[in-house]
Design a protein around this motif. Structure first.
Motif, short mmCIF file in Angstrom:
data_model
loop_
_atom_site.label_atom_id
_atom_site.label_comp_id
_atom_site.label_asym_id
_atom_site.label_seq_id
_atom_site.Cartn_x
_atom_site.Cartn_y
_atom_site.Cartn_z
N UNK A 121 0.83 -1.21 0.00
CA UNK A 121 0.00 0.00 0.00
C UNK A 121 0.86 1.26 0.00
N UNK A 122 0.31 2.32 -0.56
CA UNK A 122 0.97 3.63 -0.47
C UNK A 122 0.83 4.13 0.96
N UNK A 123 1.90 4.69 1.49
CA UNK A 123 1.84 5.17 2.88
C UNK A 123 2.40 6.59 3.03
N UNK A 124 1.87 7.26 4.02
CA UNK A 124 2.49 8.47 4.55
C UNK A 124 2.99 8.10 5.94
N UNK A 125 4.21 8.50 6.25
CA UNK A 125 4.71 8.25 7.61
C UNK A 125 5.26 9.55 8.15
N UNK B 148 0.02 6.26 7.85
CA UNK B 148 -1.28 6.34 7.18
C UNK B 148 -1.15 5.54 5.88
N UNK C 157 -3.06 3.62 2.45
CA UNK C 157 -4.24 3.46 1.58
C UNK C 157 -4.50 1.98 1.35
N UNK D 274 3.07 -4.87 3.94
CA UNK D 274 4.25 -4.02 3.94
C UNK D 274 4.95 -4.11 5.28
N UNK E 275 -8.71 3.82 4.52
CA UNK E 275 -7.44 4.42 4.95
C UNK E 275 -7.16 3.96 6.38
N UNK F 239 -4.94 4.07 9.76
CA UNK F 239 -4.13 5.04 10.48
C UNK F 239 -3.60 4.40 11.76
#
Lengths: 146, 132
Positions: free
Chosen positions: B28-32, B42, B44, B90, B111, B113
């Motif tokens: 998954x695409x992540x923001x960290x 976070x 997706x 992941x 999403x 979190x």
């Protein structure tokens, strides 16, 4: 044979080349097979004789930020995905999720009955059911015998 | 939900090879981002619901797994494809050890979190030798 055939632990240039070739193939496969969709959101379309179902992966969106328009045979999905914002004292380590406005438009092979379109949003997946307009459906014509 | 392993709510276990073919695995695409006291991830994971997320924490190594819940619409045939459905996985190695009992996880609209509080390191104690 130019290269002596070595068995066991010896260096085998052909094996080395084959390995290289495999690596290259894998590299290209991963590009063609698993490449991220260039457009957001990624869409799948499902069909039967009554119409189509369009599914789109749009995680993390508010339904009021989604705008779906249907006209004749064209369906347009518009929306905007919020950007993750940092508070004081927070720093980015990684930023991969896309954000911002998007629009996608699809032409279907038939006119859609706009009044009967339904849209649901669940677990970040949008599902649109687009029934084919009654007037556009193929008519079955019975042949009379005399 | 944080550190317990949840079994995938699928039917009977299938052979490994079959499973690999049936359900592709995606990262998954992540923001960290990092705070002084915690990491926030976070991710997706479209199509995944609350019950099919699995979070595994081993010291500072976090493994995230999510099983896709959304099936194909019934009575329809797929005619155009831009995405494939599959499971997400992941693995992250974080700079600090995580306090696994304090991990918070929530999922909404596909999403995920995660808030991962860092272990507060024990302050070195000063031991004074008392003269007897």
């Amino acid at each position: 044979m130019l290269w002596p055939t070595l068995t066991g632990r010896g260096w085998n240039p052909w094996a080395e080349l084959e390995r290289l070739q495999r690596e290259m193939n894998r590299l290209f496969e991963s590009y063609s097979g698993n490449a991220a969709p260039s457009e957001f959101p990624a869409v799948n379309i499902w069909t039967n004789s009554d119409g189509v179902v369009l599914t789109a992966e749009v995680p993390g969106i508010k339904t009021e930020d989604l705008d779906i328009a249907v006209q004749d045979d064209t369906v347009t999905i518009r929306g905007s995905r919020p950007r993750e914002e940092l508070k004081d004292g927070e720093t980015w380590l990684r930023r991969e999720r896309g954000a911002g406005a998007f629009v996608r438009s699809f032409s279907l092979p038939f006119s859609v009955d706009a009044d009967k379109v339904t849209a649901t949003y669940r677990n970040g997946v949008l599902e649109l059911t687009l029934p084919r307009a009654e007037a556009d459906k193929p008519k079955r014509i019975a042949v009379n015998t005399e | 939900m944080a550190d317990q392993l949840q079994k995938r709510p699928t039917e009977q276990p299938v052979k490994m090879q079959e499973k690999a073919e049936q359900t592709p695995l995606y990262a998954p695409d992540v923001d960290i981002f990092e705070r002084e006291d915690a990491y926030v991830i976070v991710a997706d994971v479209p199509g995944v619901d609350r019950d099919s997320v699995e979070i595994d924490l081993d010291r500072n190594v976090l493994t995230l797994r999510a099983h896709l819940a959304t099936g194909a619409p019934e009575g329809y045939e797929l005619t155009y494809r831009e995405y494939r459905s599959g499971d997400f996985e992941r693995v992250f190695t974080l700079g600090n050890e995580i306090d696994r009992d304090a991990v918070e996880a929530s999922i909404r609209d596909g999403v995920l979190r995660l808030t991962l509080p860092k272990v507060t390191e024990a302050k070195p104690r000063k031991i004074t030798v008392q003269a007897g």
